[in-house]
Every structure is written in C-alpha cells, then in structure tokens.
Design a protein around this motif. Structure first.
Motif, PDB file in Angstrom:
ATOM      1  N   ILE A 175       0.853  -1.187   0.000  1.00 31.83           N
ATOM      2  CA  ILE A 175       0.000   0.000   0.000  1.00 31.83           C
ATOM      3  C   ILE A 175       0.890   1.238   0.000  1.00 31.83           C
ATOM      4  CG2 ILE A 175      -1.692   1.326   1.329  1.00 31.83           C
ATOM      5  CD1 ILE A 175      -2.728  -1.354   2.409  1.00 31.83           C
ATOM      6  N   ALA A 176       0.640   2.121  -0.938  1.00 29.52           N
ATOM      7  CA  ALA A 176       1.334   3.414  -0.967  1.00 29.52           C
ATOM      8  C   ALA A 176       0.439   4.429  -0.270  1.00 29.52           C
ATOM      9  CB  ALA A 176       1.597   3.836  -2.406  1.00 29.52           C
ATOM     10  N   SER A 177       1.028   5.184   0.607  1.00 29.74           N
ATOM     11  CA  SER A 177       0.228   6.118   1.391  1.00 29.74           C
ATOM     12  C   SER A 177       0.869   7.493   1.371  1.00 29.74           C
ATOM     13  CB  SER A 177       0.129   5.602   2.831  1.00 29.74           C
ATOM     14  OG  SER A 177      -0.503   6.551   3.637  1.00 29.74           O
ATOM     15  N   GLU A 178       0.049   8.509   1.483  1.00 22.47           N
ATOM     16  CA  GLU A 178       0.566   9.876   1.537  1.00 22.47           C
ATOM     17  C   GLU A 178      -0.198  10.643   2.603  1.00 22.47           C
ATOM     18  OE1 GLU A 178       0.115  12.205  -2.030  1.00 22.47           O
ATOM     19  OE2 GLU A 178       1.771  13.516  -1.456  1.00 22.47           O
ATOM     20  N   ALA A 179       0.537  11.307   3.468  1.00 19.44           N
ATOM     21  CA  ALA A 179      -0.083  12.147   4.497  1.00 19.44           C
ATOM     22  C   ALA A 179       0.229  13.605   4.180  1.00 19.44           C
ATOM     23  CB  ALA A 179       0.460  11.786   5.868  1.00 19.44           C
ATOM     24  N   THR A 180      -0.783  14.461   4.252  1.00 17.55           N
ATOM     25  CA  THR A 180      -0.604  15.879   3.935  1.00 17.55           C
ATOM     26  C   THR A 180      -1.186  16.724   5.057  1.00 17.55           C
ATOM     27  OG1 THR A 180      -0.882  15.342   1.593  1.00 17.55           O
ATOM     28  CG2 THR A 180      -1.048  17.661   2.189  1.00 17.55           C
ATOM     29  N   LEU A 181      -0.431  17.717   5.455  1.00 17.10           N
ATOM     30  CA  LEU A 181      -0.929  18.719   6.401  1.00 17.10           C
ATOM     31  C   LEU A 181      -0.792  20.081   5.745  1.00 17.10           C
ATOM     32  CD1 LEU A 181       0.773  17.486   9.696  1.00 17.10           C
ATOM     33  CD2 LEU A 181      -1.667  17.349   9.143  1.00 17.10           C
ATOM     34  N   ALA A 182      -1.773  20.948   5.974  1.00 17.19           N
ATOM     35  CA  ALA A 182      -1.715  22.265   5.330  1.00 17.19           C
ATOM     36  C   ALA A 182      -2.375  23.316   6.218  1.00 17.19           C
ATOM     37  CB  ALA A 182      -2.423  22.204   3.972  1.00 17.19           C
ATOM     38  N   VAL A 183      -1.880  24.532   6.095  1.00 19.65           N
ATOM     39  CA  VAL A 183      -2.466  25.672   6.804  1.00 19.65           C
ATOM     40  C   VAL A 183      -2.639  26.809   5.798  1.00 19.65           C
ATOM     41  CG1 VAL A 183      -2.175  27.340   8.664  1.00 19.65           C
ATOM     42  CG2 VAL A 183      -1.331  25.020   8.959  1.00 19.65           C
ATOM     43  N   PHE A 184      -3.798  27.411   5.815  1.00 23.14           N
ATOM     44  CA  PHE A 184      -4.100  28.508   4.889  1.00 23.14           C
ATOM     45  C   PHE A 184      -4.658  29.686   5.670  1.00 23.14           C
ATOM     46  CE2 PHE A 184      -4.742  24.451   2.781  1.00 23.14           C
ATOM     47  CZ  PHE A 184      -3.875  24.562   1.715  1.00 23.14           C
ATOM     48  N   ASN A 185      -4.684  30.849   5.031  1.00 20.46           N
ATOM     49  CA  ASN A 185      -5.319  31.970   5.713  1.00 20.46           C
ATOM     50  C   ASN A 185      -6.831  31.701   5.806  1.00 20.46           C
ATOM     51  OD1 ASN A 185      -6.671  32.836   3.420  1.00 20.46           O
ATOM     52  ND2 ASN A 185      -5.175  34.411   2.893  1.00 20.46           N
ATOM     53  N   GLY A 186      -7.503  32.456   6.606  1.00 17.06           N
ATOM     54  CA  GLY A 186      -8.900  32.158   6.908  1.00 17.06           C
ATOM     55  C   GLY A 186      -9.886  32.675   5.893  1.00 17.06           C
ATOM     56  N   GLU A 187      -9.441  32.849   4.651  1.00 17.17           N
ATOM     57  CA  GLU A 187     -10.344  33.370   3.621  1.00 17.17           C
ATOM     58  C   GLU A 187     -10.423  32.398   2.453  1.00 17.17           C
ATOM     59  OE1 GLU A 187     -12.186  36.122   3.474  1.00 17.17           O
ATOM     60  OE2 GLU A 187     -11.523  37.020   5.377  1.00 17.17           O
ATOM     61  N   SER A 188     -11.620  31.985   2.098  1.00 20.66           N
ATOM     62  CA  SER A 188     -11.840  31.248   0.859  1.00 20.66           C
ATOM     63  C   SER A 188     -13.285  31.522   0.461  1.00 20.66           C
ATOM     64  CB  SER A 188     -11.613  29.751   1.058  1.00 20.66           C
ATOM     65  OG  SER A 188     -11.828  29.067  -0.165  1.00 20.66           O
ATOM     66  N   ASP A 189     -13.454  32.074  -0.734  1.00 19.04           N
ATOM     67  CA  ASP A 189     -14.777  32.560  -1.151  1.00 19.04           C
ATOM     68  C   ASP A 189     -15.879  31.542  -0.891  1.00 19.04           C
ATOM     69  OD1 ASP A 189     -13.770  34.932  -1.917  1.00 19.04           O
ATOM     70  OD2 ASP A 189     -13.777  34.519  -4.086  1.00 19.04           O
ATOM     71  N   GLY A 190     -16.891  31.977  -0.128  1.00 24.08           N
ATOM     72  CA  GLY A 190     -18.069  31.159   0.089  1.00 24.08           C
ATOM     73  C   GLY A 190     -17.905  30.085   1.143  1.00 24.08           C
ATOM     74  N   LEU A 191     -16.677  29.925   1.681  1.00 23.94           N
ATOM     75  CA  LEU A 191     -16.449  28.838   2.638  1.00 23.94           C
ATOM     76  C   LEU A 191     -15.939  29.365   3.974  1.00 23.94           C
ATOM     77  CD1 LEU A 191     -16.413  25.772   3.080  1.00 23.94           C
ATOM     78  CD2 LEU A 191     -14.086  25.733   2.145  1.00 23.94           C
ATOM     79  N   PHE A 192     -14.830  30.102   3.942  1.00 22.38           N
ATOM     80  CA  PHE A 192     -14.247  30.629   5.175  1.00 22.38           C
ATOM     81  C   PHE A 192     -14.077  32.139   5.053  1.00 22.38           C
ATOM     82  CE2 PHE A 192     -12.093  26.344   4.886  1.00 22.38           C
ATOM     83  CZ  PHE A 192     -12.939  25.741   5.788  1.00 22.38           C
ATOM     84  N   THR A 193     -14.274  32.826   6.150  1.00 25.13           N
ATOM     85  CA  THR A 193     -14.010  34.260   6.160  1.00 25.13           C
ATOM     86  C   THR A 193     -13.838  34.708   7.602  1.00 25.13           C
ATOM     87  OG1 THR A 193     -14.761  36.426   5.411  1.00 25.13           O
ATOM     88  CG2 THR A 193     -16.461  34.950   6.238  1.00 25.13           C
ATOM     89  N   THR A 194     -13.010  35.701   7.793  1.00 27.40           N
ATOM     90  CA  THR A 194     -12.787  36.220   9.140  1.00 27.40           C
ATOM     91  C   THR A 194     -12.275  37.648   9.076  1.00 27.40           C
ATOM     92  OG1 THR A 194     -11.468  35.994  11.141  1.00 27.40           O
ATOM     93  CG2 THR A 194     -10.493  35.169   9.124  1.00 27.40           C
TER      94      THR A 194
END
Lengths: 365, 304
Positions: A175-194
């Motif tokens: 089994i090939a596996s990939e783990a990803t972690l990510a951090v983004f600013n708190g803005e994404s149209d229609g989804l996140f805003t602050t």
C-alpha cells in the motif's frame, strides 16, 4: 642479454595475442549524427512552459436556480510552469473569464527536501478530497458535482493561500500512502471568512491510501479533515470531513482504448451558527467507461444539503458522453436533471468544448 | 548508549545511513533499458521499470505505487524526446527524490548519444498529430543504439559507484560481445528480405526499419495518435496493393480491428511486433526481443 631481450619481446607478443583472442573488441559503433541545435537561442532555455486551455460551455433547457448562459467561453486557463532552481519548481495558473483575470493557483513546490517531504507554498486548490484539487478542465463532467458546490464554497471550491507539507509512506501489503498537512489563511470565497485574518486560519489534514489490487485494477482511498472560521461570529467555525474512493480498471495491453473508473466522494460539513449549528452532508457517485480509443460514456448521481441550511437538499442525475478528437481537444455533452431544494426540477443539456495549445500537459490520474 | 542506538535506528529508517552492501537502485521507464542495465550492472544493481513491455509507453498512469519506486532510486533511465512527458514530470516532483531530477547524475536521458531519426526540420505544429518535436523516441529498436545505451549506462554506473567500475566495464564487454554475435544472426536471418516494404500502425519503427533494411511505406494512423479514418484506410489499402506489401506491423497495445480489416482486403499479414522487452513471457531481455521480432518478420515476409 640479447636472449633476455628477445624472450621479453616474445612474451609481450604472446600475451598481447592472447588478450586479443580472449577480448575481441566489439565493432566500433558509428557515432550518431549531431543533433540539430535547439531553435530559439539561449534566451528561450529558461522560459516557462506555457499552455492555454479554452473551456466553452453551451446550455439548453430551463434552469432558474443555476442560470448559466446559453453559450459562453466559461474559462480560459493560462499556465506557466518551470523549474525555479535546484530546490523547487513554480506553477502559475491564471483563469480568465468574463469577470476578468484571476490567479487560480500560484505556488512554489520544494522538490528537494530531506526525509521524503514535499512542501508547497503559495495559492493552491486545497487537496480536500479527490475532486477539489482538480482544475475544471480535467473533471470528467462539464459541471461540478453538487457536494463541491454546496459544501466547499461554490463552483470554484476551496482555494487557499498558505502552505502544505506531505510525505509518502510504503505500508505493508504494497500500500502506498501519503499524508498531507496544510495551513491557509482564513479566507476562501463562500467557505471561510474572518475579520481577524492573521489570527484565524484554515487547516487541512489528508491521508491517502493506494493499492494495485491486480495489474489492471487499483483502488485509491482518501480521508480528509479541514476547517476554518466561517465569520458568523468571532469564534464560529466550519468543520469538514471527507471520504473519497476511486476504483480504476485499465488492462495495460488495451489501456489506450478500454478502461473504466468508478469514483465516489462524501463530505460532511458542521457549520457553527448562533441560531442553530448546521450539520450538512453530500455525496456523489460517478462511473465512466471508455469503449473506444476516443470515446467515453459515463453517469453520475449526486445529492447534497446546503451548508448554511442543512434542511435544504439538492439532487441530481446526469449522463455524459465524451469524444476526444486528439489529446488536445475534447467534445462533451451531458444530459442532467437537477431537483433543487426550492422545488424546481431542471432538465438541461450541457455541451462543452475544451481545447489546449502550448506545452504538453500531464495526463490526469 | 540507548540514545545512540535509537538515533542510529531512526537515521537508518530515514535512509540517511547507507544500507549494508548497498546496491545501486536503478529505475527505468522502459523494460528495455532495465534489461540492458541488468546486463551491464549484474549483481551490483537492483533494477525495476515503470512501464511493462506490452504497454503503450506514451501512456503510463502516474500511480503512487510507481512514485514510491522513484522515491528510492539512485539512477533513473529515460527515453527522453518527450516519450514520457505525459506522466514522468509530475511523478518526479512527487517522488521527493532530487537525485533523479534532470541535471543531476541520477538522471540519464538515453536519447543523448543515440541515433535519433525523424527529427522535424520545418515548422512543428499539432496539425501533424501528437508529434515528437525532438525526434522519434523509439530509437532503442535499433540494436546499435542498444550498444550506445549500454555504454552510456555503464559510464553512468561507474560515475555513481566508482568502487564497482571494473565490474560495470566487464558487464558492458560481455553484453557487447553477445550483441555482436546476435547481430550477425539477425542480419543473416533478415538478409533475404532486405528492401522489403511494410506498413506500420504507428510511426514506431524507423530505427528498426533502418537496422534491418525495411522500407516503411505508410502508417495506419494518419497522424501520430490519430485513429485511422475510412479515407486513410482506403489509401493504405491502395498502398499495400500497389506495392505488394506482405506485412502490417502492429504493436501489441493497439486495437487490431483496423489492421485486420486491411489485411482481409489485401491479403497482407498482421504481424504483432513487440517494441519492448517483456512484451511476451518469452521476450526476457534485449537480445530475445530481436530474436522474437525477426522471427515474426521472417514468418510474415517469407509467407509462412
């Protein structure tokens, strides 16, 4: 003295003869002709690969809820891609539509990190699930499935400015596996805003597992978790969970003219709301079959609650036929019925033409 | 001491500490290069390949299982000339293995130094189909290019693993000697058919045709990557009839409907010609590849 000298010469001659007999040199291979000089001069060596992809969409039928124009060049995507230096490569994708040009993605990928890590920094389509990271022109339909539209912020999906880091693992049972972690600013149209853009961030974790079941068939499973501020109050968040599965069948001998794929994805959204927390979910399942080198037929079923009001649900069913005149152009038609939460049922025919010029892109997988 | 043991275990797991009796890990896009590398490198290397010999080498899926193979490699052998452009660049990025990125010693483009045919001389556009602007990438189908490939691999292995340079030189000499003997056999077998005219499905065989003195009169694909149209099929039928062509050469991964239809109309034979090692279980290495292909051609051209 003379005898010794003669003996030496004789021994040398014998050993040379033996060497010749034992190691007969192979015939000299004529050198290949000189390759012609690269055209364009040295000034073009470091230019990025450039490509432009046009995406035309025509729509027939009535739909007052999603009022797409009868005909539109929905999007033109311009890409610039090149190696930056020995440590990374840069990718830019500019989307040009009727509202102007917008940077869809622009990121630096660090390809030479230690410990098998791969990092990206910039603006990117967030790898939440299997569909969200894909650009529109590589989707197997002319439209986005309802769960992406209703739960990931609209047709554009979740796009974030930030960084990600991923690692590949080899697990038991091949089994090939990939783990990803990510951090983004708190803005994404229609989804996140602050309003607190520095203090509130969006985040993602994803695990992917891939296995070749047999030579012709493989299974791809993904589990995603993400969240970020939804802006309704200073502390309210939207939390996302996702599961995706893709089963591919492609016998290697006939891979260019016979294949099939089944994919499904489910998303759960919990949206903090001072009035009432909204627990919404949506899913789709889709299949496509390649029956000739250039022809694919497919179908999709989809249903999704609305993220901001989980009591509202849209549903849809679609049949898709795709013809690829070549690797660089594509004609697609989709007959779809969508039943919206507002009571409308819309029957439509979508007709899509896509075409690419410039650098040869990677085949989607 | 305990801390030292833990640290060593972690370093070994992370790949920083060399493995005991480490072999050079070679990965190749094609089984042909893997076969030649194995002949040259012997037990000093571990070899694997991404594509199977019966698979269209233009279209390989960028599967994570293949990316894992790339992530562990010390040396990557590629055909170049954009044969792998549809899958290798993203896989290389995903491999997290800078050793095998272009420009580093672990990346070897074997088209460099080989005789490459079909380099376009005028303007290149996609109106010509899925054309390769730097030349035809199927150059390994000429055994003399196989010799050049072996020499390039031996030189690069010696650069990466100087301690075993003599072994690589010995492996190369042995491979070249066998190749030379085989070339005489193949030439003898094919001499009666020198100048024979053939039609091929895809433009995969210019080097093979030059090496074995065949004349390619046309392709069933009107342009690279474009399936045959009825008009073009009729043109090819005319070409075959006018030139009394006996053999239609088709790779194992193409749909044989059109070649069989043309064969029925003309009396020509459809010859499944294997461009790569592993195309059948009998084609176990680079030398048996040409044994099988010349046998198949002799059978068709000789009327058997």
């Amino acid at each position: 003295m003379q005898k010794t000298w003669l003996l030496g010469v004789a021994l040398c001659a014998c050993s040379a003869g033996l060497a010749l007999a034992q190691d007969t040199p192979p015939p000299e291979t004529p050198p290949p002709p000189e390759a012609p000089a690269a055209t364009g001069g040295a000034g073009t060596y470091f230019n990025p690969s450039i490509a432009v992809i046009g995406n035309f969409l025509g729509v027939a039928g009535n739909n007052d809820t999603e009022n797409l124009p009868a005909a539109s060049l929905r999007e033109s995507e311009v890409s610039f891609q090149a190696v930056v230096d020995p440590y990374g490569r840069g990718d830019f994708f500019v989307s040009v539509g009727k509202d102007g040009a917008e940077l869809e993605e622009g990121f630096l990928t660090f390809t030479a990190l230690p410990w098998g890590l791969l990092a990206k920094i910039g603006r990117m389509r967030v790898p939440f699930g299997k569909i969200n990271p894909l650009h529109g022109h590589v989707l197997p339909w002319p439209d986005e499935p309802l769960p992406m539209v209703n739960l990931l912020g609209g047709e554009e999906g979740w796009v974030g400015d930030g960084g990600s880091i991923g690692k590949l693992f080899a697990l038991p049972a091949d089994i090939a596996s990939e783990a990803t972690l990510a951090v983004f600013n708190g803005e994404s149209d229609g989804l996140f805003t602050t309003p607190e853009t520095r203090r509130e961030v969006a985040y993602l974790g994803r695990l992917r597992f891939f296995r070749d079941l047999v030579e012709s068939t493989n299974l791809d499973l993904g589990f995603s978790y993400g969240g970020g501020p939804n802006g309704l109050t200073d502390t309210s968040d939207t939390t996302l969970h996702g599961v995706d599965a893709t089963l591919r069948w492609k016998p290697l001998r006939t891979a260019t003219f016979r294949s099939a794929m089944v994919r499904a994805e489910a998303i759960w959204s919990r949206r903090d709301d001072p009035l009432a927390t909204q627990d919404a979910n949506g899913w789709f399942v889709s299949a496509e079959y390649q029956f000739l080198k250039r022809w694919f037929a497919g179908a999709r079923y989809e249903r999704s609650d609305h993220a901001d009001d989980a009591s509202l649900q849209d549903r849809g069913i679609a049949a898709v036929l795709t013809f690829w005149p070549s690797e660089f152009s594509q004609l697609r038609t989709e007959a779809r019925r969508r039943s919206y939460a507002n009571g409308e049922t819309a029957d439509e025919i979508l007709f899509q033409v896509q075409f690419a010029i410039g650098a040869h892109g990677a085949h989607p997988f | 001491m305990k801390k030292l043991c833990i640290a060593l275990a972690l370093l070994t797991l992370s790949g920083i500490v060399p493995r005991a009796e480490a072999k050079v890990r070679v990965i190749s896009t094609l089984q042909d290069f893997a076969s030649i590398a194995q002949a040259v490198g012997g037990d000093k290397i571990e070899v694997d390949s991404l594509a199977k010999g019966y698979q269209d080498p233009h279209f390989v899926d960028a599967k994570p299982s293949l990316i894992l193979k790339l992530s562990k490699a010390d040396l990557l052998l590629v055909a170049g000339l954009e044969l792998e452009i549809g899958y290798l660049p993203p896989m290389l990025d995903q491999s997290r293995n800078a050793k095998i990125h272009p420009g580093n010693p672990g990346y070897l483009d074997l088209s460099q130094g080989c005789e490459v045919l079909g380099r376009p001389t005028g303007t290149v556009t996609r109106a010509m189909g899925d054309v390769h602007p730097f030349g035809n990438p199927h150059y390994w189908t000429d055994p003399e290019n196989g010799r050049r490939i072996a020499r390039a691999i031996a030189a690069r292995l010696a650069q990466l693993d100087a301690a075993n340079a003599a072994a690589y030189q010995s492996g190369l000499a042995s491979f070249e000697a066998k190749l030379t003997d085989k070339e005489k056999q193949w030439a003898s077998k094919m001499t009666p058919y020198a100048g024979a005219k053939v039609v091929t499905f895809h433009d995969s065989w210019p080097n093979f045709a030059k090496a074995f003195k065949l004349e390619v009169m046309g392709h069933i694909e009107p342009k690279p990557g474009i399936p045959p149209s009825p008009t073009h099929t009729l043109e090819i039928i005319n070409v075959i009839q006018q030139n009394k062509i006996k053999a239609i050469l088709v790779e194992p991964y193409f749909d044989q409907k059109a070649p069989k239809f043309i064969a029925e109309k003309t009396g020509a034979h459809v010859v499944v010609l294997y461009p790569s090692v592993g195309g059948t279980p009998q084609i176990t290495d680079y030398l048996t590849l040409f044994d099988a292909d010349t046998d198949a051609l002799v059978g068709a051209l000789g009327g058997n």
